[in-house]
Each structure stands twice: as C-alpha cells, then as structure tokens.
Design a protein around this motif. Structure first.
Motif, PDB file in Angstrom:
ATOM      1  N   GLY A 262       0.731  -1.337   0.145  1.00  0.00           N
ATOM      2  CA  GLY A 262       0.030  -0.036  -0.200  1.00  0.00           C
ATOM      3  C   GLY A 262       0.910   1.222  -0.007  1.00  0.00           C
ATOM      4  N   LEU A 263       0.290   2.227  -0.474  1.00  0.00           N
ATOM      5  CA  LEU A 263       1.138   3.406  -0.746  1.00  0.00           C
ATOM      6  C   LEU A 263       1.458   4.300   0.661  1.00  0.00           C
ATOM      7  CD1 LEU A 263      -0.551   5.202  -3.682  1.00  0.00           C
ATOM      8  CD2 LEU A 263       1.814   3.839  -3.447  1.00  0.00           C
ATOM      9  N   PRO A 264       0.606   4.053   1.640  1.00  0.00           N
ATOM     10  CA  PRO A 264       0.845   4.728   3.118  1.00  0.00           C
ATOM     11  C   PRO A 264       2.324   3.834   3.548  1.00  0.00           C
ATOM     12  CG  PRO A 264      -1.562   4.284   2.848  1.00  0.00           C
ATOM     13  CD  PRO A 264      -0.892   3.671   1.634  1.00  0.00           C
ATOM     14  N   THR A 265       2.338   2.760   3.304  1.00  0.00           N
ATOM     15  CA  THR A 265       3.413   2.013   3.767  1.00  0.00           C
ATOM     16  C   THR A 265       4.830   2.409   3.024  1.00  0.00           C
ATOM     17  OG1 THR A 265       2.202  -0.003   4.404  1.00  0.00           O
ATOM     18  CG2 THR A 265       4.421  -0.531   3.999  1.00  0.00           C
ATOM     19  N   LYS A 266       4.867   2.535   1.866  1.00  0.00           N
ATOM     20  CA  LYS A 266       5.757   2.983   0.745  1.00  0.00           C
ATOM     21  C   LYS A 266       6.113   4.320   1.476  1.00  0.00           C
ATOM     22  CE  LYS A 266       6.802   3.566  -3.926  1.00  0.00           C
ATOM     23  NZ  LYS A 266       6.641   2.812  -5.320  1.00  0.00           N
ATOM     24  N   ARG A 267       5.082   5.214   1.554  1.00  0.00           N
ATOM     25  CA  ARG A 267       5.286   6.688   1.930  1.00  0.00           C
ATOM     26  C   ARG A 267       6.382   6.623   3.373  1.00  0.00           C
ATOM     27  NH1 ARG A 267       0.637   8.269   1.849  1.00  0.00           N
ATOM     28  NH2 ARG A 267       0.792   8.870  -0.329  1.00  0.00           N
ATOM     29  N   PHE A 268       5.741   5.449   4.242  1.00  0.00           N
ATOM     30  CA  PHE A 268       6.418   5.530   5.542  1.00  0.00           C
ATOM     31  C   PHE A 268       7.949   4.907   5.471  1.00  0.00           C
ATOM     32  CE2 PHE A 268       7.889   3.051   9.102  1.00  0.00           C
ATOM     33  CZ  PHE A 268       7.646   3.734  10.198  1.00  0.00           C
ATOM     34  N   LEU A 269       8.229   3.983   4.712  1.00  0.00           N
ATOM     35  CA  LEU A 269       9.589   3.500   4.330  1.00  0.00           C
ATOM     36  C   LEU A 269      10.177   4.578   4.028  1.00  0.00           C
ATOM     37  CD1 LEU A 269       8.509  -0.093   3.185  1.00  0.00           C
ATOM     38  CD2 LEU A 269       9.421   0.525   5.496  1.00  0.00           C
ATOM     39  N   LEU A 270      10.118   5.209   2.735  1.00  0.00           N
ATOM     40  CA  LEU A 270      10.673   6.065   2.172  1.00  0.00           C
ATOM     41  C   LEU A 270      11.079   7.207   3.183  1.00  0.00           C
ATOM     42  CD1 LEU A 270       9.021   6.554  -1.234  1.00  0.00           C
ATOM     43  CD2 LEU A 270      11.563   5.468  -0.550  1.00  0.00           C
ATOM     44  N   SER A 271      10.271   7.915   4.003  1.00  0.00           N
ATOM     45  CA  SER A 271      10.354   8.783   4.903  1.00  0.00           C
ATOM     46  C   SER A 271      11.275   8.332   6.156  1.00  0.00           C
ATOM     47  CB  SER A 271       8.857   9.064   5.645  1.00  0.00           C
ATOM     48  OG  SER A 271       9.223  10.229   6.458  1.00  0.00           O
ATOM     49  N   MET A 272      11.155   7.127   6.479  1.00  0.00           N
ATOM     50  CA  MET A 272      11.974   6.504   7.649  1.00  0.00           C
ATOM     51  C   MET A 272      13.369   6.608   7.296  1.00  0.00           C
ATOM     52  SD  MET A 272      12.141   2.907   9.202  1.00  0.00           S
ATOM     53  CE  MET A 272      12.985   2.015   7.919  1.00  0.00           C
ATOM     54  N   GLU A 273      13.356   6.144   5.619  1.00  0.00           N
ATOM     55  CA  GLU A 273      15.081   6.002   5.102  1.00  0.00           C
ATOM     56  C   GLU A 273      15.506   7.289   4.970  1.00  0.00           C
ATOM     57  OE1 GLU A 273      15.273   3.502   1.651  1.00  0.00           O
ATOM     58  OE2 GLU A 273      14.499   1.835   3.011  1.00  0.00           O
ATOM     59  N   ASP A 274      14.628   8.428   4.598  1.00  0.00           N
ATOM     60  CA  ASP A 274      15.381   9.735   4.585  1.00  0.00           C
ATOM     61  C   ASP A 274      15.649  10.464   5.877  1.00  0.00           C
ATOM     62  OD1 ASP A 274      15.472  12.116   2.671  1.00  0.00           O
ATOM     63  OD2 ASP A 274      13.957  12.839   4.004  1.00  0.00           O
ATOM     64  N   ARG A 275      14.804  10.103   6.708  1.00  0.00           N
ATOM     65  CA  ARG A 275      15.147  10.690   8.251  1.00  0.00           C
ATOM     66  C   ARG A 275      16.448   9.940   8.839  1.00  0.00           C
ATOM     67  NH1 ARG A 275      10.441   9.029   9.369  1.00  0.00           N
ATOM     68  NH2 ARG A 275      11.095   7.545  11.014  1.00  0.00           N
ATOM     69  N   VAL A 276      16.778   8.536   8.455  1.00  0.00           N
ATOM     70  CA  VAL A 276      17.816   8.127   8.819  1.00  0.00           C
ATOM     71  C   VAL A 276      18.868   8.427   8.293  1.00  0.00           C
ATOM     72  CG1 VAL A 276      19.057   5.741   9.196  1.00  0.00           C
ATOM     73  CG2 VAL A 276      16.746   5.809   9.760  1.00  0.00           C
ATOM     74  N   ALA A 277      18.761   8.678   6.796  1.00  0.00           N
ATOM     75  CA  ALA A 277      19.952   8.894   6.186  1.00  0.00           C
ATOM     76  C   ALA A 277      20.527  10.327   6.328  1.00  0.00           C
ATOM     77  CB  ALA A 277      19.485   8.704   4.493  1.00  0.00           C
ATOM     78  N   HIS A 278      19.607  11.270   6.708  1.00  0.00           N
ATOM     79  CA  HIS A 278      19.780  12.553   7.080  1.00  0.00           C
ATOM     80  C   HIS A 278      20.117  12.783   8.422  1.00  0.00           C
ATOM     81  CE1 HIS A 278      18.277  12.629   2.824  1.00  0.00           C
ATOM     82  NE2 HIS A 278      19.498  13.562   2.830  1.00  0.00           N
ATOM     83  N   GLY A 279      20.107  12.047   9.362  1.00  0.00           N
ATOM     84  CA  GLY A 279      20.500  12.012  10.668  1.00  0.00           C
ATOM     85  C   GLY A 279      19.271  12.630  11.665  1.00  0.00           C
ATOM     86  N   ASP A 280      18.103  12.494  10.926  1.00  0.00           N
ATOM     87  CA  ASP A 280      16.801  13.310  11.841  1.00  0.00           C
ATOM     88  C   ASP A 280      16.169  11.961  12.281  1.00  0.00           C
ATOM     89  OD1 ASP A 280      14.994  14.918  12.723  1.00  0.00           O
ATOM     90  OD2 ASP A 280      14.505  15.886  10.986  1.00  0.00           O
ATOM     91  N   LEU A 281      16.572  11.393  13.293  1.00  0.00           N
ATOM     92  CA  LEU A 281      15.936  10.159  13.670  1.00  0.00           C
ATOM     93  C   LEU A 281      14.668  10.528  14.571  1.00  0.00           C
ATOM     94  CD1 LEU A 281      18.764   7.950  14.750  1.00  0.00           C
ATOM     95  CD2 LEU A 281      17.273   7.692  12.871  1.00  0.00           C
ATOM     96  N   PHE A 282      14.415  11.744  14.980  1.00  0.00           N
ATOM     97  CA  PHE A 282      13.517  12.077  15.974  1.00  0.00           C
ATOM     98  C   PHE A 282      12.388  12.699  15.367  1.00  0.00           C
ATOM     99  CE2 PHE A 282      17.297  11.989  18.488  1.00  0.00           C
ATOM    100  CZ  PHE A 282      17.089  10.923  19.296  1.00  0.00           C
ATOM    101  N   ALA A 283      12.344  12.920  13.974  1.00  0.00           N
ATOM    102  CA  ALA A 283      11.589  13.566  13.169  1.00  0.00           C
ATOM    103  C   ALA A 283      10.204  12.454  12.947  1.00  0.00           C
ATOM    104  CB  ALA A 283      12.033  14.225  11.772  1.00  0.00           C
ATOM    105  N   MET A 284       9.045  12.929  13.032  1.00  0.00           N
ATOM    106  CA  MET A 284       7.880  11.890  12.689  1.00  0.00           C
ATOM    107  C   MET A 284       7.759  11.828  11.312  1.00  0.00           C
ATOM    108  SD  MET A 284       7.138  10.719  15.719  1.00  0.00           S
ATOM    109  CE  MET A 284       5.670   9.650  15.289  1.00  0.00           C
ATOM    110  N   PRO A 285       7.462  10.705  10.648  1.00  0.00           N
ATOM    111  CA  PRO A 285       6.862  10.520   9.336  1.00  0.00           C
ATOM    112  C   PRO A 285       5.658  11.355   8.915  1.00  0.00           C
ATOM    113  CG  PRO A 285       6.539   8.448  10.576  1.00  0.00           C
ATOM    114  CD  PRO A 285       7.213   9.505  11.556  1.00  0.00           C
TER     115      PRO A 285
END
Length: 172
Positions: free
Chosen positions: A149-172
C-alpha cells in the motif's frame, strides 16, 4: 531441481508497518508478505511455523526499522522468471535512502524499452524491504503502486530519508 519435500518455514513478526510474514527454505529467504495490501496470502498447509530458521531475517528487519541497518546480509531464494530475477537483483543495488524511476531501473538492466515489464516484475517482488521495491517511483517523482500500500511505501521512504539525514526524531 528443487526438492518438493524440502521444508519451507514461515513465521510472523510485528513491525511499525504491521505484521510481516517471513518465508524461507534451506536455500534462503523466499518471501516477505504484508499483512495488508494487494497480494494477501496464507501459508501452504505443508509449511512449518518455526522462528529459528527465520531468526536472522527477523533480527535484520528489526535493525532496519530501528534505523540501525541500511543493507541486508541474508541468503535469498526468490522464485521467479529469469527476467524477474534480473529486476529483483537490480532492486537490491538501489542504495538506502535513494529513489529511482521505473525507467531508470529498466535502463540499469539494459532494457530501456521494457519499462512496463520492469514495473510488473517490481510489483511481483517477493522480498519487499530486503529487495527495496519501495525505492522505485514514477518518472515524475510520484509514489506509484506498492504491494504493502502507498501509506507503507510513504512510511518506508520517509523513515529512510530521516535515517540517511540524521533526523531520527522527526515523525514521518
């Protein structure tokens, strides 16, 4: 030729995107299924529910969702056509936190005119997350179909973006 009597194991694990069903045989991880989404499945009655043969998969997925793993180190055994296997192999080469288009993926396998076939193979990827089909997006940057589902895809991409950019505390 695969042994029809060889055991196939499965187990389930909770994740931030819902329950995932993990499936493996002696050669490696065969499938990961979403609890919800387009391709709902149930285990074959001959399969064996067992946690131990899937412990490494579970551990690495837990590390991925915790933001501690960006590459998987698992023996994989997806079952598909030679073309599908080629597309799925290339999915595994998409770096963490990076997105590419279906056209890019077609070019990467040396078949730039096979965009639709690449999209179909991507949609049948039996190992989402590990072979990151969620990192493939439309040429215009839009999020397109995803088995979970697209919400899951959005979550995974957002999570990876936060981790890759060091922003672990931002909410997706």
């Amino acid at each position: 030729m695969p042994n029809a009597n060889a055991p196939i194991w499965y187990d389930e694990m909770p994740t931030p995107i819902g329950c995932l069903r993990l499936v493996a045989d002696a050669q490696g991880v065969r499938e990961i299924w979403f609890e919800t989404g387009r391709h709902k499945k149930t285990p074959d009655p001959s399969w064996i529910r067992a946690a131990e043969p899937l412990a490494a998969v579970r551990r690495q997925l837990d590390e991925y969702f915790a933001g501690d793993r960006q590459c998987f180190d698992l023996r994989l055994h997806p079952v598909g056509t030679p073309f599908q296997l080629e597309v799925w192999h290339e999915l595994g080469r998409i770096p963490y936190g990076v997105t590419i288009s279906y056209a890019d993926l077609a070019r990467r396998i040396g078949q730039p005119l096979a965009v639709r076939a690449v999209g179909a193979a991507n949609g049948r990827n039996p190992l989402p997350i590990v072979l990151p089909c969620h990192r493939v997006i439309g040429s215009d940057g839009s999020l397109t179909g995803f088995g979970g589902g697209l919400p899951t895809k959005r979550f995974l991409l957002s999570m990876e973006d936060r981790v890759a950019h060091g922003d672990l505390f931002a909410m997706p």
